[in-house]
Motif scaffolding. Structure first.
Motif, mmCIF file in Angstrom:
data_model
loop_
_atom_site.group_PDB
_atom_site.id
_atom_site.type_symbol
_atom_site.label_atom_id
_atom_site.label_comp_id
_atom_site.label_asym_id
_atom_site.label_seq_id
_atom_site.Cartn_x
_atom_site.Cartn_y
_atom_site.Cartn_z
ATOM 1 N N GLN A 250 0.817 -1.220 0.000
ATOM 2 C CA GLN A 250 0.000 0.000 0.000
ATOM 3 C C GLN A 250 0.852 1.273 0.000
ATOM 4 O O GLN A 250 0.338 2.377 0.168
ATOM 5 C CB GLN A 250 -0.945 0.000 1.211
ATOM 6 N N GLY A 251 2.164 1.098 -0.135
ATOM 7 C CA GLY A 251 3.027 2.263 -0.278
ATOM 8 C C GLY A 251 3.630 2.791 1.026
ATOM 9 O O GLY A 251 4.277 3.837 1.029
ATOM 10 N N TYR A 252 3.432 2.058 2.118
ATOM 11 C CA TYR A 252 4.037 2.487 3.386
ATOM 12 C C TYR A 252 5.470 1.991 3.479
ATOM 13 O O TYR A 252 5.841 1.002 2.849
ATOM 14 C CB TYR A 252 3.245 1.903 4.568
ATOM 15 N N SER A 253 6.282 2.691 4.272
ATOM 16 C CA SER A 253 7.616 2.181 4.570
ATOM 17 C C SER A 253 7.846 2.266 6.071
ATOM 18 O O SER A 253 7.182 3.025 6.777
ATOM 19 C CB SER A 253 8.683 2.951 3.798
ATOM 20 N N PHE A 254 8.786 1.454 6.524
ATOM 21 C CA PHE A 254 9.040 1.375 7.959
ATOM 22 C C PHE A 254 10.323 2.116 8.302
ATOM 23 O O PHE A 254 11.312 2.043 7.567
ATOM 24 C CB PHE A 254 9.109 -0.090 8.394
ATOM 25 N N VAL A 255 10.300 2.828 9.418
ATOM 26 C CA VAL A 255 11.469 3.575 9.882
ATOM 27 C C VAL A 255 11.762 3.167 11.325
ATOM 28 O O VAL A 255 10.916 2.572 12.002
ATOM 29 C CB VAL A 255 11.234 5.107 9.817
ATOM 30 N N GLN A 256 12.975 3.475 11.753
ATOM 31 C CA GLN A 256 13.373 3.114 13.119
ATOM 32 C C GLN A 256 13.618 4.369 13.957
ATOM 33 O O GLN A 256 14.348 5.265 13.532
ATOM 34 C CB GLN A 256 14.660 2.280 13.088
ATOM 35 N N LEU A 257 13.033 4.403 15.136
ATOM 36 C CA LEU A 257 13.285 5.506 16.060
ATOM 37 C C LEU A 257 14.593 5.247 16.795
ATOM 38 O O LEU A 257 14.794 4.167 17.351
ATOM 39 C CB LEU A 257 12.157 5.591 17.102
ATOM 40 N N ALA A 258 15.474 6.220 16.802
ATOM 41 C CA ALA A 258 16.735 6.088 17.538
ATOM 42 C C ALA A 258 17.059 7.439 18.156
ATOM 43 O O ALA A 258 16.579 8.479 17.688
ATOM 44 C CB ALA A 258 17.854 5.643 16.599
ATOM 45 N N ALA A 259 17.864 7.425 19.212
ATOM 46 C CA ALA A 259 18.201 8.680 19.896
ATOM 47 C C ALA A 259 19.236 9.445 19.095
ATOM 48 O O ALA A 259 20.193 8.866 18.583
ATOM 49 C CB ALA A 259 18.728 8.396 21.290
#
Ligand SMILES: [Zn+2]
Length: 303
Positions: A250-259
């Motif tokens: 559906q066109g989403y991408s995943f990202v990672q939260l980091a400090a």
């Protein structure tokens, strides 16, 4: 002669397969999910003065682009389920952020090290997961938070430096039951508080198909943000791969939260900091391993 020619073929095929997958990885494609990138985009967030992230409760959130989703997993590490989740994330080349319960980190330190070794960021979620820190005295609540960090630090003490740095000054309140006073206390230690944009009700007694459906529906209603899942739930692992594939289609991408590195360093050296040496008490953490089991209550805000 004929036999020799035939026997060469498997080697040639193997070489070709290896060179194709190596080329794909070099080109930035995920070897086991080649339509998608090998690397997860990292969204660095400041922890300076203890900001709060997640518009379900707060006014600001991490700066995600349209259709970007950050996966977060709470309540582990879990001996039955966390490795399954890690394997699925690896297969899709996705890095995530895990908010661990100190008691379980102390019980399964090898899983804490495994999460870090596979490139995921670790935040904490108290020592025993009391349903609401608001109901504890300030001293008790602060002790719960501190012990959560200590337990993960202790588990990572024998890990390589790079993996120890995966512990971020990130905190999530059990049940998302925050308090202004505790957010202020965390802020003095440069620890960021994380809520979310959406959940998937995976702590409720519903099946994996329904968890998947609700995750997709909730994400679509906001468009981008932080998703709370639980790596303690088999049904979450059951739907995870299919959920990831559908989102990507559906066109989403995943990202990672980091400090953000400089603010993380500031948290690590803050006077009386949670991550600093001043309040660290390994003896305290070891003694606490004998404490009662955590009570993993649902997140009322997500109801
Ligand atoms: Zn929780």
């Amino acid at each position: 002669m004929g036999v020799r020619h035939i026997s060469i073929w498997p080697a040639i095929v193997t070489m070709l397969v290896f060179s194709i997958s190596a080329a794909r990885a070099d080109d930035g494609f995920c070897p086991t999910d080649p339509a998608y990138p090998a690397a997860t985009r990292i969204v660095h967030v400041s922890t300076e003065d203890g900001p709060t992230y997640g518009t379900m409760q707060y006014s600001q959130t991490a700066s995600l682009g349209p259709k970007e989703v950050a996966l977060t997993f709470d309540d582990g590490p879990n001996p039955d389920n966390t490795l399954r989740i890690l394997d699925i994330l690896d297969r899709h080349c996705i890095k995530a952020t895990f908010f661990m319960v100190g008691y379980y980190a102390g019980k399964h330190p090898e899983l804490v090290r495994e999460v870090a070794a596979r490139g995921h960021v670790i935040g904490t979620h108290t020592w025993l997961h009391p349903n609401s820190l608001r109901q504890l005295s300030p001293v008790q609540a602060q002790r719960e938070i501190r012990r959560g960090f200590e337990a993960v630090e202790t588990a990572l003490a024998s890990a390589p430096t790079e993996d120890r740095r995966r512990l971020a000054p990130f905190f999530r309140f059990p049940g998302l039951n925050d308090s202004a006073a505790l957010i202020h206390w965390l802020g003095e230690r440069h620890v960021a508080t994380f809520s979310c944009e959406f959940g998937a009700d995976d702590w409720k007694p519903i099946g994996s198909a329904e968890i998947r459906r609700r995750a997709i529906r909730n994400i679509a209603s906001v468009g981008r943000g932080i998703l709370i899942l639980h790596d303690t739930k088999p049904r979450t692992a059951d739907m995870l791969s299919s959920f990831i594939m559908t989102m990507r289609e559906q066109g989403y991408s995943f990202v990672q939260l980091a400090a953000e590195p400089t603010s993380a360093a500031r948290a690590a050296t803050a006077p009386n900091g949670i991550l600093g040496a001043a309040e660290r008490s390994v003896a305290d953490a070891q003694q606490a391993v004998t404490a009662t089991e955590p009570s993993l209550e649902p997140d009322p805000v997500l109801r």
